[in-house]
Every structure is written in structure tokens, then in C-alpha cells.
Write a protein that holds these residues in place. Structure first.
Motif, PDB file in Angstrom:
ATOM      1  N   ASP A  38       0.830  -1.205   0.000  1.00 48.82           N
ATOM      2  CA  ASP A  38       0.000   0.000   0.000  1.00 48.82           C
ATOM      3  C   ASP A  38       0.863   1.253   0.000  1.00 48.82           C
ATOM      4  OD1 ASP A  38      -2.760  -0.964   0.136  1.00 48.82           O
ATOM      5  OD2 ASP A  38      -2.129  -1.863   2.032  1.00 48.82           O
ATOM      6  N   MET A  40       0.900   5.206  -0.022  1.00 49.49           N
ATOM      7  CA  MET A  40       0.023   6.331   0.333  1.00 49.49           C
ATOM      8  C   MET A  40       0.827   7.625   0.346  1.00 49.49           C
ATOM      9  SD  MET A  40      -2.139   4.658   3.433  1.00 49.49           S
ATOM     10  CE  MET A  40      -2.951   3.071   3.239  1.00 49.49           C
ATOM     11  N   HIS A  69      -0.473  -1.228  -4.724  1.00 47.50           N
ATOM     12  CA  HIS A  69      -1.723  -0.449  -4.700  1.00 47.50           C
ATOM     13  C   HIS A  69      -1.365   1.016  -4.467  1.00 47.50           C
ATOM     14  CE1 HIS A  69      -5.772   0.221  -2.332  1.00 47.50           C
ATOM     15  NE2 HIS A  69      -5.706   0.925  -3.443  1.00 47.50           N
ATOM     16  N   GLY A 145      -6.761   4.346   3.246  1.00 47.80           N
ATOM     17  CA  GLY A 145      -5.946   5.195   4.110  1.00 47.80           C
ATOM     18  C   GLY A 145      -5.440   4.465   5.347  1.00 47.80           C
TER      19      GLY A 145
HETATM   20  C1  DX5 Z   1      -6.312   0.512   3.037  1.00 49.86           C
HETATM   21  C2  DX5 Z   1      -5.396  -0.434   2.328  1.00 49.86           C
HETATM   22  C3  DX5 Z   1      -5.560  -1.835   2.706  1.00 49.86           C
HETATM   23  C4  DX5 Z   1      -5.320  -2.135   4.150  1.00 49.86           C
HETATM   24  C5  DX5 Z   1      -6.275  -3.228   4.525  1.00 49.86           C
HETATM   25  O1  DX5 Z   1      -6.223   1.759   2.462  1.00 49.86           O
HETATM   26  O2  DX5 Z   1      -5.566  -0.339   0.927  1.00 49.86           O
HETATM   27  O3  DX5 Z   1      -4.766  -2.686   1.882  1.00 49.86           O
HETATM   28  O4  DX5 Z   1      -4.027  -2.526   4.470  1.00 49.86           O
HETATM   29  O5  DX5 Z   1      -6.162  -3.464   5.878  1.00 49.86           O
HETATM   30  P1  DX5 Z   1      -7.204  -4.387   6.654  1.00 49.86           P
HETATM   31  O6  DX5 Z   1      -7.156  -5.728   6.015  1.00 49.86           O
HETATM   32  O7  DX5 Z   1      -6.699  -4.362   8.045  1.00 49.86           O
HETATM   33  O8  DX5 Z   1      -8.566  -3.726   6.506  1.00 49.86           O
END
Ligand code: DX5
Ligand code: ZN
Length: 219
Positions: A38, A40, A69, A145
Motif C-alpha cells: 500500500d 500512500m 496499490h 488510508g
Molecule cells: C487501506 C489499504 C488496505 C489495508 C487493509 O487503504 O488499501 O490494503 O491494508 O487493511 P485491513 O485488512 O486491516 O482492513
């Protein structure tokens, strides 16, 4: 279970950032399919993680595909950097940049699999014109996020509609956010085949056991 099979993609957002290499090797050994990374930017989403230099350093720790992502806006100026750092799948958000079609063309032009993600508030019609340019559709089941949020149930309807929309195309459907042993079954029944799990895997202690339990609960 879909014809493509279920893939578990632990999100390293919930890993111990001080031991990322070790954490990657542990989820690899525990039997994950993809590594969900992820990114960000503190602008598209209210949180900041890491970028290409960190991903590049992580690359030697596993041979499993890096599912990157991008929660960044704009994404286009740095797509080549993510490709070079070792991404296998690069997913951009439909809400980012101004020209989604071009972003997807760029990713494929870099020789990578192209993904597009939809926030909970974005309808699937937004991607109707780019289906022939995508390898993966990521349906967010939380607002992006943060890890550890609750699964938004209306995502299930969207996953079903996306599954219908793609018809016979070879496109993976990924679900991301709030997936655990209680929610994975519904997500898979709706049509998701790539399952992101952050806190469910990393807060579960024994990674192999947790990934196994997710596969069992997936049905
Ligand atoms: C949120 C991310 C997710 C996050 C999911 O913005 O894109 O990939 O890590 O975390 P969980 O599985 O804890 O909801
Ligand atoms: Zn994610």
C-alpha cells in the motif's frame, strides 16, 4: 471458488515496518500468493507510507508477485519508478489523475499488469470503457488510508456487478479492506478472487495458520 482460484494477498501496511524484509519472508513461507503493498501519499489519502526506494529494497526478500496499490494522485509521473522498483501489478485509483485510460496504457507499456481501484463511493460504471486495458479490478471495501477498518457491506453488490460487467475477460477481482474469516466468504461468493488481508494476517500471530483459516473460510 472462481475458476482463477483464490489468492491471498497480505497487506504489509499492518506489518512491523522496522522488520519489513523479515515480515515478507514470513508471509512468503506462510503460503501467501501476492504481497500487497500500500503506497500512500498523504494527499490522495490521509496517510503516508513508502515509495519506490523501499519497494526496491524489499524485492530480493521474496519471489512472490508484488501487488502495488497506489493511493497517490497523480500516479502517472512515478509509474515507471514503481515498475523499476519491482512491482508486478500496478494498481491506480480511478479517482486519481485525469486520464485513467492513459495510466493503464502506461502500466502495460512498462510490461506490468494493470489494475484499477474503485473507492466505496465510486460506481463501477467509471471503468466500463477501460475493461480491455485492465488485468485486475480492486474493489475497496473500506475508504482507503488505514488498516483495521470495518468491511463496508455494500461492496458486495459492487463486486457482483463488476463480475457481471467483465464477462469472459480474464480480469482478477480483488477486494481490499476489512476482510477477515467472517467477511471473506461473502466477498468470494460475490466474485472476488484476490483477497487482501492486512490486520487479519499480521495481527493474527501465526501467519500460516491465519492464511490457512482464511482459505478455509473462503469456501
Ligand atoms: C487501506 C489499504 C488496505 C489495508 C487493509 O487503504 O488499501 O490494503 O491494508 O487493511 P485491513 O485488512 O486491516 O482492513
Ligand atoms: Zn490496499
Amino acid at each position: 471458488m472462481t475458476a482463477m482460484g483464490i489468492k491471498i494477498a497480505p497487506s504489509i501496511l499492518s506489518a512491523d515496518f522496522a522488520r519489513l524484509g523479515e515480515e515478507l519472508r514470513a508471509i512468503d513461507a506462510a503460503g501467501c500468493d501476492y504481497i500487497h503493498i500500500d503506497v500512500m501519499d498523504g494527499h490522495f489519502v490521509p496517510n503516508l507510507t513508502f515509495g519506490p526506494p523501499v519497494i526496491e529494497k524489499l524485492r530480493p526478500h521474496t519471489k512472490k508477485p508484488f501487488d502495488v496499490h497506489l493511493m497517490i494522485d497523480p500516479a502517472q509521473p512515478s509509474l515507471a519508478d514503481y515498475a523499476k522498483a519491482g512491482a508486478d501489478i500496478i494498481t491506480v485509483h480511478a479517482e486519481a489523475d485525469k486520464h485513467l485510460h492513459r495510466s493503464l496504457q502506461m502500466i502495460r507499456g512498462l510490461g506490468k499488469k494493470a489494475g484499477v481501484s474503485l473507492n466505496p463511493g465510486t460506481p463501477e460504471s467509471t471503468i466500463a470503457e477501460v475493461l480491455d486495458l485492465v488485468d485486475l479490478i480492486l474493489v475497496m471495501s473500506v475508504n482507503p488510508g488505514f488498516g483495521g477498518q470495518s468491511f463496508i457491506a455494500s461492496s458486495l453488490g459492487k463486486i457482483k456487478r463488476v463480475r457481471d460487467m467483465i464477462g469472459g475477460r480474464k480480469i482478477e477481482i480483488e477486494v481490499d479492506g476489512g476482510v477477515n474469516a467472517d467477511t471473506i466468504g461473502d466477498a468470494v461468493s460475490a466474485g472476488a478472487n484476490v483477497i487482501v488481508a492486512g490486520s487479519a494476517v499480521f495481527k493474527g500471530g501465526d501467519y500460516a495458520k491465519t492464511i490457512g483459516a482464511l482459505r478455509t473460510a473462503a469456501g
